[in-house]
Each structure stands twice: as C-alpha cells, then as structure tokens.
Write a protein that holds these residues in place. Structure first.
Motif, PDB file in Angstrom:
ATOM      1  N   SER A 313      -5.018  23.477  53.232  1.00 38.99           N
ATOM      2  CA  SER A 313      -5.164  22.244  52.461  1.00 38.99           C
ATOM      3  C   SER A 313      -4.021  22.058  51.481  1.00 38.99           C
ATOM      4  CB  SER A 313      -6.479  22.258  51.669  1.00 38.99           C
ATOM      5  OG  SER A 313      -7.564  22.330  52.561  1.00 38.99           O
ATOM      6  N   GLU A 314      -3.504  23.186  50.957  1.00 37.42           N
ATOM      7  CA  GLU A 314      -2.562  23.078  49.852  1.00 37.42           C
ATOM      8  C   GLU A 314      -1.754  24.366  49.746  1.00 37.42           C
ATOM      9  OE1 GLU A 314      -4.992  22.901  46.268  1.00 37.42           O
ATOM     10  OE2 GLU A 314      -3.238  22.246  45.155  1.00 37.42           O
ATOM     11  N   ILE A 315      -0.495  24.221  49.327  1.00 34.21           N
ATOM     12  CA  ILE A 315       0.321  25.415  49.069  1.00 34.21           C
ATOM     13  C   ILE A 315       0.601  25.450  47.577  1.00 34.21           C
ATOM     14  CG2 ILE A 315       2.622  26.434  49.419  1.00 34.21           C
ATOM     15  CD1 ILE A 315       2.496  25.315  52.276  1.00 34.21           C
ATOM     16  N   CYS A 316       0.368  26.592  46.954  1.00 39.78           N
ATOM     17  CA  CYS A 316       0.741  26.677  45.532  1.00 39.78           C
ATOM     18  C   CYS A 316       1.062  28.111  45.149  1.00 39.78           C
ATOM     19  CB  CYS A 316      -0.317  26.033  44.640  1.00 39.78           C
ATOM     20  SG  CYS A 316      -1.666  27.033  44.146  1.00 39.78           S
ATOM     21  N   THR A 317       1.754  28.286  44.025  1.00 40.47           N
ATOM     22  CA  THR A 317       2.089  29.641  43.572  1.00 40.47           C
ATOM     23  C   THR A 317       0.895  30.210  42.798  1.00 40.47           C
ATOM     24  OG1 THR A 317       2.976  28.890  41.466  1.00 40.47           O
ATOM     25  CG2 THR A 317       4.539  29.053  43.320  1.00 40.47           C
ATOM     26  N   LEU A 318       0.892  31.546  42.666  1.00 42.80           N
ATOM     27  CA  LEU A 318      -0.178  32.192  41.903  1.00 42.80           C
ATOM     28  C   LEU A 318      -0.131  31.751  40.442  1.00 42.80           C
ATOM     29  CD1 LEU A 318      -0.158  35.776  43.425  1.00 42.80           C
ATOM     30  CD2 LEU A 318      -1.138  33.665  44.304  1.00 42.80           C
ATOM     31  N   ASN A 319       1.084  31.531  39.912  1.00 43.73           N
ATOM     32  CA  ASN A 319       1.194  31.048  38.526  1.00 43.73           C
ATOM     33  C   ASN A 319       0.520  29.686  38.374  1.00 43.73           C
ATOM     34  OD1 ASN A 319       2.498  33.126  37.265  1.00 43.73           O
ATOM     35  ND2 ASN A 319       4.549  32.397  37.779  1.00 43.73           N
ATOM     36  N   ALA A 320       0.758  28.784  39.326  1.00 43.18           N
ATOM     37  CA  ALA A 320       0.169  27.441  39.230  1.00 43.18           C
ATOM     38  C   ALA A 320      -1.353  27.534  39.317  1.00 43.18           C
ATOM     39  CB  ALA A 320       0.723  26.555  40.342  1.00 43.18           C
ATOM     40  N   LEU A 321      -1.841  28.415  40.182  1.00 38.10           N
ATOM     41  CA  LEU A 321      -3.290  28.579  40.327  1.00 38.10           C
ATOM     42  C   LEU A 321      -3.892  29.160  39.042  1.00 38.10           C
ATOM     43  CD1 LEU A 321      -5.845  28.594  42.060  1.00 38.10           C
ATOM     44  CD2 LEU A 321      -5.125  30.812  42.976  1.00 38.10           C
ATOM     45  N   ALA A 322      -3.237  30.207  38.503  1.00 45.56           N
ATOM     46  CA  ALA A 322      -3.747  30.825  37.270  1.00 45.56           C
ATOM     47  C   ALA A 322      -3.741  29.801  36.136  1.00 45.56           C
ATOM     48  CB  ALA A 322      -2.883  32.034  36.902  1.00 45.56           C
ATOM     49  N   ALA A 323      -2.689  28.986  36.055  1.00 43.94           N
ATOM     50  CA  ALA A 323      -2.608  27.982  34.988  1.00 43.94           C
ATOM     51  C   ALA A 323      -3.761  26.988  35.112  1.00 43.94           C
ATOM     52  CB  ALA A 323      -1.264  27.261  35.058  1.00 43.94           C
ATOM     53  N   ARG A 324      -4.100  26.637  36.347  1.00 45.03           N
ATOM     54  CA  ARG A 324      -5.188  25.669  36.560  1.00 45.03           C
ATOM     55  C   ARG A 324      -6.533  26.272  36.125  1.00 45.03           C
ATOM     56  NH1 ARG A 324      -5.049  20.954  38.879  1.00 45.03           N
ATOM     57  NH2 ARG A 324      -3.023  21.141  39.887  1.00 45.03           N
ATOM     58  N   VAL A 325      -6.786  27.530  36.537  1.00 38.45           N
ATOM     59  CA  VAL A 325      -8.054  28.175  36.148  1.00 38.45           C
ATOM     60  C   VAL A 325      -8.099  28.316  34.627  1.00 38.45           C
ATOM     61  CG1 VAL A 325      -9.456  30.282  36.338  1.00 38.45           C
ATOM     62  CG2 VAL A 325      -8.252  29.415  38.352  1.00 38.45           C
ATOM     63  N   SER A 326      -6.970  28.691  34.048  1.00 37.48           N
ATOM     64  CA  SER A 326      -6.903  28.879  32.598  1.00 37.48           C
ATOM     65  C   SER A 326      -7.172  27.550  31.870  1.00 37.48           C
ATOM     66  CB  SER A 326      -5.526  29.430  32.253  1.00 37.48           C
ATOM     67  OG  SER A 326      -5.341  29.423  30.885  1.00 37.48           O
ATOM     68  N   ALA A 327      -6.599  26.459  32.383  1.00 34.38           N
ATOM     69  CA  ALA A 327      -6.807  25.160  31.728  1.00 34.38           C
ATOM     70  C   ALA A 327      -8.285  24.759  31.776  1.00 34.38           C
ATOM     71  CB  ALA A 327      -5.945  24.099  32.407  1.00 34.38           C
ATOM     72  N   LEU A 328      -8.971  25.127  32.864  1.00 32.82           N
ATOM     73  CA  LEU A 328     -10.385  24.746  33.003  1.00 32.82           C
ATOM     74  C   LEU A 328     -11.317  25.644  32.195  1.00 32.82           C
ATOM     75  CD1 LEU A 328     -10.484  24.096  36.871  1.00 32.82           C
ATOM     76  CD2 LEU A 328     -10.836  22.375  35.090  1.00 32.82           C
ATOM     77  N   THR A 329     -10.905  26.902  31.962  1.00 33.36           N
ATOM     78  CA  THR A 329     -11.844  27.869  31.386  1.00 33.36           C
ATOM     79  C   THR A 329     -11.381  28.481  30.070  1.00 33.36           C
ATOM     80  OG1 THR A 329     -10.778  29.685  32.583  1.00 33.36           O
ATOM     81  CG2 THR A 329     -12.611  28.579  33.707  1.00 33.36           C
ATOM     82  N   GLY A 330     -10.126  28.282  29.739  1.00 32.22           N
ATOM     83  CA  GLY A 330      -9.588  28.901  28.525  1.00 32.22           C
ATOM     84  C   GLY A 330      -9.199  30.361  28.722  1.00 32.22           C
ATOM     85  N   ALA A 331      -9.251  30.872  29.960  1.00 32.83           N
ATOM     86  CA  ALA A 331      -8.928  32.292  30.197  1.00 32.83           C
ATOM     87  C   ALA A 331      -7.453  32.569  29.907  1.00 32.83           C
ATOM     88  CB  ALA A 331      -9.240  32.654  31.653  1.00 32.83           C
ATOM     89  N   LYS A 332      -7.201  33.779  29.396  1.00 34.84           N
ATOM     90  CA  LYS A 332      -5.808  34.207  29.182  1.00 34.84           C
ATOM     91  C   LYS A 332      -5.249  34.727  30.504  1.00 34.84           C
ATOM     92  CE  LYS A 332      -5.769  35.494  24.331  1.00 34.84           C
ATOM     93  NZ  LYS A 332      -7.015  34.825  23.987  1.00 34.84           N
ATOM     94  N   ILE A 333      -3.915  34.849  30.558  1.00 36.35           N
ATOM     95  CA  ILE A 333      -3.290  35.346  31.798  1.00 36.35           C
ATOM     96  C   ILE A 333      -2.516  36.627  31.482  1.00 36.35           C
ATOM     97  CG2 ILE A 333      -1.643  34.822  33.645  1.00 36.35           C
ATOM     98  CD1 ILE A 333      -2.248  31.830  33.140  1.00 36.35           C
ATOM     99  N   ASP A 334      -2.764  37.686  32.276  1.00 34.87           N
ATOM    100  CA  ASP A 334      -2.029  38.953  32.127  1.00 34.87           C
ATOM    101  C   ASP A 334      -1.164  39.174  33.365  1.00 34.87           C
ATOM    102  OD1 ASP A 334      -2.857  39.843  29.730  1.00 34.87           O
ATOM    103  OD2 ASP A 334      -4.182  41.439  30.502  1.00 34.87           O
ATOM    104  N   TYR A 335       0.023  39.698  33.164  1.00 33.25           N
ATOM    105  CA  TYR A 335       0.886  40.011  34.314  1.00 33.25           C
ATOM    106  C   TYR A 335       0.864  41.509  34.562  1.00 33.25           C
ATOM    107  CZ  TYR A 335       2.395  35.238  34.437  1.00 33.25           C
ATOM    108  OH  TYR A 335       2.399  33.881  34.563  1.00 33.25           O
TER     109      TYR A 335
END
Ligand SMILES: NC(=O)c1ccc[n+]([C@@H]2O[C@H](COP(=O)([O-])OP(=O)(O)OC[C@H]3O[C@@H](n4cnc5c(N)ncnc54)[C@H](O)[C@@H]3O)[C@@H](O)[C@H]2O)c1
Length: 395
Positions: A313-335
C-alpha cells in the motif's frame, strides 16, 4: 477496490497455512464471499510460539474453536485438515484429488527473517520447510493433473533492500543482450533475487520452482510479492472474540509497526534500529484481503507465464513511521545499534501497476494508523486487565 463485492459462490478455496496471521482472515473472507473453504495447517506456528515462549497479544482461540465460532456466526462450515505439508506428500495428493479446489492460497511457510537467521537450526528449518512445502504442492498438482489457480504469498524482499538504482519491476526485468550475430536481443527475465535473509532466500527458490512447473506442466500461478503486513482485525475477525486475529509483537515474529504500537501503548520509547532511513513497503491486512480477492478474480490465462504482482500500500522509512506513531501518541524515539545486517538507508521504488489497474485503492498509515492504535488499546483493555503480562515481548 472493485465496485461490487467479489462473488466466489460455488468455488472451492483451499487455504494452506489457514491458521496464521494472514491465512485465517483470508479463509474467513473467502467464506463470507460464498466460497466453500477448507483450511490446511499443521499448527507449526503455534508450536514455534511455545518454543520461543512468546504469544500473540490478542488471545487467539484454538483452530477448531475458531472454525466452530465462524460456523455459529455465519452458518458456513469450513473444512479442517491438520498435517505437515513438508513431510506428508500422500496426504496432500489425496486431499487435492478429493477436494478438487478451484483456488489454492499458499501461506504455509516459516515467515520470519530473524527466525531464519538466529541459528543454523532456524536456517535449515526455514529451507527444509518452505521449499519442501512449495515443491510438494507443485508436484502434487502435476501428478493429479488438477488446474486450480495457485496464489502464493511471496515477499517484496526477494528484490533485496540494497539500492538497485532503478524502479523495481513486477517480477520481470527487461534486458538487452547480444545474439550470436551481435544483434541486440531483448528479453524479459525473472528479476535476479537478492535476498537479505535465509527466509527471503526461500522465496527466491520458490520463484524458480514456480517458473519450472509453469513452463513444464502449465500450472496457473500468481506470486504476490507482498510488503510487511500490519493491522489485526478485519470485518470478519471482529464478529466474535473466538475469531480474533493474532498480533505478534515479539522480536522474532513481531514486525516494526506492531513493535512501535505496543511500545507507544506501554509508554516506552519507540526503538528504531540503526539510522532509521531504511525504507520498506507496508500493507494493512484489510488491503491484503482486497488484493488477494482481486488476484483470485483474475487468474492467469492457460499458458500464461507465472504472474508476479507487487502487493503493497505504501513505502516509507522507519523514521517516518516512528514520527507518525510519536505524533499520535506522544511516544519518545530511541535509536539503537542495528542488530540486523541490512543497508542503513536505501532508495526503494517499486512498481505496482497490476493491482492499480485492477482498481486497488490503498489505505495508508495516515488514513488508518490512529484507528489501529485505538483498536489494539481496546483489545488489550478487554482481554487483559493486567496488561503488563501481555506487553512482555518474551524471549
Ligand atoms: N506477515 C507478513 O508481514 C508477510 C509479508 C509478506 C509475505 N508474507 C507471507 O505470507 C505467508 C503467511 O504469513 P503469516 O504472517 O500469516 O505467517 P504465520 O506464521 O502467521 O502463518 C503461517 C501458517 O502456515 C502454517 N505452516 C507452516 N509450515 C507448514 C507446513 N509445513 N504444513 C502445514 N502448515 C504449515 C503455520 O502453522 C502457520 O499457521 C508466509 O508465506 C509469508 O512469507 C507475510
């Protein structure tokens, strides 16, 4: 999507691996569209869960309970056959001869790249199981002389994730070679496989088996090169708690979307491996059902080569996906240091003309990720008052 719901009344559909994450909702969908459905599964996936001490976040019922619940909900009875497709060839041949399926959907393979790479045992099991299942199936079709439409779930990972420097085609690459007299000769060849794991290698080997049996026995085959499937519930799996689909979130079978969703619900940071610039193709499970029924409605013509279809359905990077989840939930991102051997970033352009021409309209993360997170949060609240027990990824 097609304008009217497809109709499979009077058709017999055999779902190999019908107890799995993709196979179970597919069996329900074909049954709800009027097909006579039979499921074949050896429940090896449930055994692997037990060995790894992991479990689905959703509490999945036993296969007989699932089938009983569906009969109660829909009035449709599905056949159930439990044996190992890799080792019980006579049972497979006899079943095919008895059922005479019009359509076979083949999901019955070990499907985790990390599982195939964790030990020599995992690698050997993946090759032994997957290649033997596919070959037994093809040999049994050739021996019985049956002519069903065989739909196989392959993976977009057969193309490899390193930069290819071109738009990846749908299975076949146009090349220009030189004839004996030096003239240009144009050909289409199966895109050279570039698997990044033993699991992906099994799908490359499957491709060769399909090409051979198509050429020598005229088998009609559609090989769906599918992206990472995410999402859990479908219209049918929602109808009864015993029909719920599995949701894997452990490090071996849980895919990145599920891991991010669970981490966000748990209030822990989303863990991105490596740079996060790895691009991947994704498809929601409901879109997968749309694509499989579209493929089933349009089988290859007799004599046609293996039809290879890119399904995502869609191609995206892991960063873009993490940013989307973070925007919806407020979760922080760790590398974190990447535990996988894979390119840290990649251009990933993949053609998808066949499904688009059949009317497929994909759902994207933007359309449905928020609803999916809400769904999983609800399921967790109902199924597990002590959610900490279920959120443990195991292993
Ligand atoms: N889940 C994804 O993201 C994804 C993406 C691309 C392709 N696929 C492909 O789709 C197929 C299904 O994937 P899934 O996520 O549903 O996996 P799954 O592990 O949930 O389901 C596979 C099912 O096949 C059964 N099975 C395996 N070997 C068998 C054998 N020898 N005999 C009988 N049954 C056997 C298992 O018991 C299991 O129920 C796989 O072939 C996979 O490679 C999945």
């Amino acid at each position: 999507m097609t304008a009217s719901a497809p109709d499979f009344k009077g058709r017999t559909v055999l779902i190999l691996g019908g107890d799995g994450f993709c196979g179970w909702p597919t069996a329900l969908r074909f049954s709800s569209l009027g097909a006579n459905v039979a499921i074949l599964d050896n429940e090896s996936r449930r055994q692997i869960d037990a060995e790894l001490k992991v479990r689905s976040l959703t509490m999945i019922s036993s296969l007989p309970e699932r089938i009983l619940a569906w009969a109660g909900e829909s009035g449709n009875h599905m056949g159930l056959f439990r044996f190992d497709l890799a080792t019980d060839y006579p049972a497979l041949r006899n079943l095919l001869a008895e059922l005479q399926p019009d359509i076979i959907v083949h999901f019955a393979e070990q499907r985790s790249a990390p599982y195939s790479m964790r030990s020599s045992e995992g690698a050997r099991y993946s090759i032994d199981n997957n290649v033997r299942v596919t070959h037994n199936l093809l040999a049994a079709l050739a021996e019985t002389g049956l002519d069903p439409h065989l739909i196989h779930l392959g993976t977009i990972g057969v193309y490899g994730y390193a930069n290819a420097g071109l738009q990846l085609p749908e299975g076949y690459l146009r090349v220009t070679a030189h004839g004996p007299d030096g003239r240009d000769v144009k050909k289409e060849i199966v895109y050279p496989g570039k698997p990044d794991s033993v699991y992906h290698l099994t799908k490359v080997l499957d491709q060769q088996l399909f090409a051979f049996y198509n050429q020598y026995y005229g088998l009609r085959i559609t090989d769906l090169h599918q992206g990472v499937v995410w999402g859990t519930q479908t219209a049918e799996t929602r109808r009864n708690p015993h029909l719920v689909n599995r949701f894997d979130h452990d490090p071996i079978f849980g895919t990145v979307v599920n891991r991010f969703i669970v981490q966000a619900i748990d209030g822990t940071p989303l863990t991105v491996y490596g740079s996060g610039e790895q691009a991947r193709a994704f498809i929601h499970i409901r879109d997968m059902l749309t694509c499989i029924t579209l493929a089933a409605e349009t089988p290859p013509e007799p004599g046609e080569r293996v039809r290879i279809v890119n399904q995502y359905s869609e191609i995206c990077t892991l960063n873009a996906l993490a940013a989307r989840v973070s925007a919806l939930t407020g979760a922080k991102i760790d590398y974190l240091k990447n535990p996988r051997r894979e390119p840290e970033d990649n251009e990933f352009e993949v053609s998808r003309t066949i499904l688009t021409s059949l009317g497929f309209e994909p759902n994207t993360f933007e359309d449905i990720l928020a609803a999916e997170i809400a769904d999983i949060t609800d399921i967790l609240a109902t199924q597990s008052p002590d959610k900490s027990e279920f959120l443990k990824p195991g292993i």
